[in-house]
Design a protein around this motif. Structure first.
Motif, PDB file in Angstrom:
ATOM      1  N   PRO A  66       0.808  -1.230   0.000  1.00  9.98           N
ATOM      2  CA  PRO A  66       0.000   0.000   0.000  1.00  9.98           C
ATOM      3  C   PRO A  66       0.836   1.273   0.000  1.00  9.98           C
ATOM      4  O   PRO A  66       0.274   2.375   0.038  1.00  9.98           O
ATOM      5  CB  PRO A  66      -0.778  -0.119   1.316  1.00  9.98           C
ATOM      6  CG  PRO A  66       0.190  -0.808   2.236  1.00  9.98           C
ATOM      7  CD  PRO A  66       0.925  -1.805   1.359  1.00  9.98           C
ATOM      8  N   THR A  67       2.156   1.135  -0.065  1.00  6.43           N
ATOM      9  CA  THR A  67       3.056   2.275   0.083  1.00  6.43           C
ATOM     10  C   THR A  67       3.180   3.089  -1.197  1.00  6.43           C
ATOM     11  O   THR A  67       3.534   2.539  -2.242  1.00  6.43           O
ATOM     12  CB  THR A  67       4.464   1.788   0.480  1.00  6.43           C
ATOM     13  OG1 THR A  67       4.360   0.838   1.526  1.00  6.43           O
ATOM     14  CG2 THR A  67       5.347   2.954   0.909  1.00  6.43           C
ATOM     15  N   PRO A  68       2.937   4.396  -1.158  1.00  7.14           N
ATOM     16  CA  PRO A  68       3.238   5.232  -2.330  1.00  7.14           C
ATOM     17  C   PRO A  68       4.737   5.562  -2.354  1.00  7.14           C
ATOM     18  O   PRO A  68       5.294   5.994  -1.339  1.00  7.14           O
ATOM     19  CB  PRO A  68       2.394   6.490  -2.097  1.00  7.14           C
ATOM     20  CG  PRO A  68       2.178   6.551  -0.626  1.00  7.14           C
ATOM     21  CD  PRO A  68       2.232   5.150  -0.108  1.00  7.14           C
ATOM     22  N   TYR A  69       5.377   5.345  -3.503  1.00 12.87           N
ATOM     23  CA  TYR A  69       6.806   5.619  -3.662  1.00 12.87           C
ATOM     24  C   TYR A  69       7.005   6.712  -4.697  1.00 12.87           C
ATOM     25  O   TYR A  69       6.291   6.754  -5.708  1.00 12.87           O
ATOM     26  CB  TYR A  69       7.551   4.362  -4.131  1.00 12.87           C
ATOM     27  CG  TYR A  69       7.510   3.197  -3.185  1.00 12.87           C
ATOM     28  CD1 TYR A  69       8.421   3.092  -2.142  1.00 12.87           C
ATOM     29  CD2 TYR A  69       6.573   2.173  -3.348  1.00 12.87           C
ATOM     30  CE1 TYR A  69       8.402   2.011  -1.275  1.00 12.87           C
ATOM     31  CE2 TYR A  69       6.540   1.090  -2.481  1.00 12.87           C
ATOM     32  CZ  TYR A  69       7.452   1.019  -1.451  1.00 12.87           C
ATOM     33  OH  TYR A  69       7.433  -0.059  -0.597  1.00 12.87           O
ATOM     34  N   GLU A  70       7.996   7.557  -4.466  1.00 19.86           N
ATOM     35  CA  GLU A  70       8.333   8.565  -5.476  1.00 19.86           C
ATOM     36  C   GLU A  70       8.831   7.901  -6.756  1.00 19.86           C
ATOM     37  O   GLU A  70       8.565   8.377  -7.854  1.00 19.86           O
ATOM     38  CB  GLU A  70       9.389   9.517  -4.916  1.00 19.86           C
ATOM     39  CG  GLU A  70       8.869  10.404  -3.792  1.00 19.86           C
ATOM     40  CD  GLU A  70       9.951  11.308  -3.232  1.00 19.86           C
ATOM     41  OE1 GLU A  70      11.047  11.365  -3.826  1.00 19.86           O
ATOM     42  OE2 GLU A  70       9.703  11.962  -2.205  1.00 19.86           O
ATOM     43  N   ASP A  71       9.593   6.813  -6.601  1.00 20.77           N
ATOM     44  CA  ASP A  71      10.071   6.042  -7.756  1.00 20.77           C
ATOM     45  C   ASP A  71       9.610   4.605  -7.549  1.00 20.77           C
ATOM     46  O   ASP A  71      10.302   3.802  -6.925  1.00 20.77           O
ATOM     47  CB  ASP A  71      11.597   6.115  -7.862  1.00 20.77           C
ATOM     48  CG  ASP A  71      12.120   5.533  -9.166  1.00 20.77           C
ATOM     49  OD1 ASP A  71      11.411   4.701  -9.775  1.00 20.77           O
ATOM     50  OD2 ASP A  71      13.237   5.897  -9.578  1.00 20.77           O
ATOM     51  N   PRO A  72       8.441   4.247  -8.046  1.00 14.03           N
ATOM     52  CA  PRO A  72       7.846   2.943  -7.739  1.00 14.03           C
ATOM     53  C   PRO A  72       8.440   1.753  -8.482  1.00 14.03           C
ATOM     54  O   PRO A  72       8.108   0.608  -8.167  1.00 14.03           O
ATOM     55  CB  PRO A  72       6.377   3.136  -8.129  1.00 14.03           C
ATOM     56  CG  PRO A  72       6.414   4.175  -9.198  1.00 14.03           C
ATOM     57  CD  PRO A  72       7.524   5.101  -8.827  1.00 14.03           C
ATOM     58  N   THR A  73       9.313   1.987  -9.465  1.00 17.81           N
ATOM     59  CA  THR A  73       9.853   0.870 -10.258  1.00 17.81           C
ATOM     60  C   THR A  73      11.348   0.642 -10.056  1.00 17.81           C
ATOM     61  O   THR A  73      11.892  -0.352 -10.533  1.00 17.81           O
ATOM     62  CB  THR A  73       9.586   1.101 -11.753  1.00 17.81           C
ATOM     63  OG1 THR A  73      10.237   2.310 -12.173  1.00 17.81           O
ATOM     64  CG2 THR A  73       8.089   1.202 -12.017  1.00 17.81           C
ATOM     65  N   PHE A  74      12.022   1.538  -9.348  1.00 14.30           N
ATOM     66  CA  PHE A  74      13.475   1.423  -9.187  1.00 14.30           C
ATOM     67  C   PHE A  74      13.883   0.119  -8.524  1.00 14.30           C
ATOM     68  O   PHE A  74      14.955  -0.422  -8.811  1.00 14.30           O
ATOM     69  CB  PHE A  74      14.003   2.607  -8.373  1.00 14.30           C
ATOM     70  CG  PHE A  74      15.478   2.524  -8.088  1.00 14.30           C
ATOM     71  CD1 PHE A  74      16.415   2.875  -9.055  1.00 14.30           C
ATOM     72  CD2 PHE A  74      15.944   2.075  -6.846  1.00 14.30           C
ATOM     73  CE1 PHE A  74      17.775   2.787  -8.794  1.00 14.30           C
ATOM     74  CE2 PHE A  74      17.297   1.988  -6.583  1.00 14.30           C
ATOM     75  CZ  PHE A  74      18.221   2.346  -7.556  1.00 14.30           C
ATOM     76  N   TRP A  75      13.046  -0.427  -7.652  1.00 16.36           N
ATOM     77  CA  TRP A  75      13.408  -1.630  -6.916  1.00 16.36           C
ATOM     78  C   TRP A  75      13.757  -2.789  -7.843  1.00 16.36           C
ATOM     79  O   TRP A  75      14.660  -3.578  -7.546  1.00 16.36           O
ATOM     80  CB  TRP A  75      12.285  -2.025  -5.962  1.00 16.36           C
ATOM     81  CG  TRP A  75      11.040  -2.532  -6.632  1.00 16.36           C
ATOM     82  CD1 TRP A  75      10.054  -1.792  -7.208  1.00 16.36           C
ATOM     83  CD2 TRP A  75      10.653  -3.901  -6.786  1.00 16.36           C
ATOM     84  NE1 TRP A  75       9.068  -2.594  -7.721  1.00 16.36           N
ATOM     85  CE2 TRP A  75       9.408  -3.893  -7.472  1.00 16.36           C
ATOM     86  CE3 TRP A  75      11.222  -5.109  -6.420  1.00 16.36           C
ATOM     87  CZ2 TRP A  75       8.737  -5.070  -7.782  1.00 16.36           C
ATOM     88  CZ3 TRP A  75      10.547  -6.289  -6.723  1.00 16.36           C
ATOM     89  CH2 TRP A  75       9.328  -6.260  -7.405  1.00 16.36           C
ATOM     90  N   LYS A  76      13.078  -2.892  -8.970  1.00 17.69           N
ATOM     91  CA  LYS A  76      13.371  -3.985  -9.906  1.00 17.69           C
ATOM     92  C   LYS A  76      14.772  -3.819 -10.496  1.00 17.69           C
ATOM     93  O   LYS A  76      15.506  -4.798 -10.633  1.00 17.69           O
ATOM     94  CB  LYS A  76      12.330  -3.998 -11.028  1.00 17.69           C
ATOM     95  CG  LYS A  76      10.933  -4.365 -10.557  1.00 17.69           C
ATOM     96  CD  LYS A  76       9.957  -4.418 -11.722  1.00 17.69           C
ATOM     97  CE  LYS A  76       8.565  -4.805 -11.273  1.00 17.69           C
ATOM     98  NZ  LYS A  76       7.596  -4.862 -12.413  1.00 17.69           N
ATOM     99  N   GLN A  77      15.127  -2.601 -10.822  1.00 19.97           N
ATOM    100  CA  GLN A  77      16.469  -2.326 -11.343  1.00 19.97           C
ATOM    101  C   GLN A  77      17.533  -2.642 -10.294  1.00 19.97           C
ATOM    102  O   GLN A  77      18.581  -3.226 -10.608  1.00 19.97           O
ATOM    103  CB  GLN A  77      16.553  -0.852 -11.747  1.00 19.97           C
ATOM    104  CG  GLN A  77      17.948  -0.387 -12.185  1.00 19.97           C
ATOM    105  CD  GLN A  77      17.979   1.115 -12.410  1.00 19.97           C
ATOM    106  OE1 GLN A  77      16.975   1.739 -12.768  1.00 19.97           O
ATOM    107  NE2 GLN A  77      19.131   1.713 -12.195  1.00 19.97           N
ATOM    108  N   ALA A  78      17.277  -2.260  -9.047  1.00 18.09           N
ATOM    109  CA  ALA A  78      18.248  -2.494  -7.988  1.00 18.09           C
ATOM    110  C   ALA A  78      18.470  -3.969  -7.751  1.00 18.09           C
ATOM    111  O   ALA A  78      19.600  -4.425  -7.550  1.00 18.09           O
ATOM    112  CB  ALA A  78      17.762  -1.823  -6.699  1.00 18.09           C
TER     113      ALA A  78
END
Length: 233
Positions: free
Chosen positions: A214-226
């Motif tokens: 449920p968390t809003p992220y400023e960069d919601p897709t960066f985690w996949k890259q990391a």
């Protein structure tokens, strides 16, 4: 069993508080202001205590934190982006933080008649935080038993120390932990940044647990890259 939970206001410790509350074992929350980059997490810890109707001790450790220099969490050093397992994340280590906090929590519990102190350290912390590893928690438990011998018998409760953050999400969901009412991000902006180690770990945990985040992220897709970058090493 009356348990004192060390609560940062983050997903792990708030989930642990809710789990123990459901078991009827939660006595209080203890949080620490050690001069960290922001106080938002302490507000979330207070909200948790209010929600669960338990006392909340907030310990002012700012003078101590000012002496624990060299960490991105206490100094004017940029918080790195990326996966927790990367060497760059070592800059987020605050020397001996957990040992100091646990010692204070034990003192509070001894004074208040608690049976245990609980901390939500987990297997994912082992990469860079030595005071989250089983070797540390076992040794600390033994040390505190000696320190309080004849005065109080307090156990150290570390239910996640051999488990993952995804396990915490699953267990927290079972007791209806309000994940949206937790704060993990080290940067302390209006929303979770989505790029620092703890944001990446948080987003990955929900994905692995198969539970909507449920968390809003400023960069919601960066985690996949990391994660992809880490796996490529």
């Amino acid at each position: 069993m009356k348990t004192n939970v060390i609560c940062s206001g983050g997903l792990d410790s708030v989930s642990l508080a809710h789990i123990l509350a459901r078991q009827g074992a939660l006595a209080r929350l203890t949080s620490f202001d050690y001069g960290q980059r922001h106080r938002k997490e302490l507000d979330y810890a207070q909200a948790c205590a209010t929600r669960l109707c338990v006392p909340h001790h907030v310990i002012d450790m700012r003078a101590v934190g000012a002496a624990l220099t060299g960490s991105a969490l206490t100094d004017d050093i940029a918080v790195p982006d990326g996966h927790y397992a990367e060497d760059t994340m070592k800059i987020t280590v605050v020397p001996n933080r957990n040992a100091i906090m646990l010692s204070i929590a034990y003192g509070i519990s001894a004074a208040q008649g608690d049976d245990a102190v609980a901390t939500a350290v987990h297997g994912g912390d082992h990469f860079i935080y030595p005071d989250c590893r089983p070797q540390f928690t076992q040794a600390f438990d033994a040390m505190q038993r000696a320190a309080l011998d004849g005065y109080a018998q307090i156990a150290l409760h570390t239910p996640f120390v051999h488990r993952s953050k995804a396990d915490i999400v699953r267990d927290g969901a079972r007791v209806d932990t309000p994940f949206a009412q937790t704060w993990s991000c080290y940067k302390g902006g209006a929303q979770h940044c989505g790029r620092c180690g703890t944001c990446v770990e948080r987003r990955e945990a929900f994905d692995l647990a198969g539970i909507p985040d449920p968390t809003p992220y400023e960069d919601p897709t960066f985690w996949k890259q990391a994660i992809a970058s880490r796996e490529a090493i």
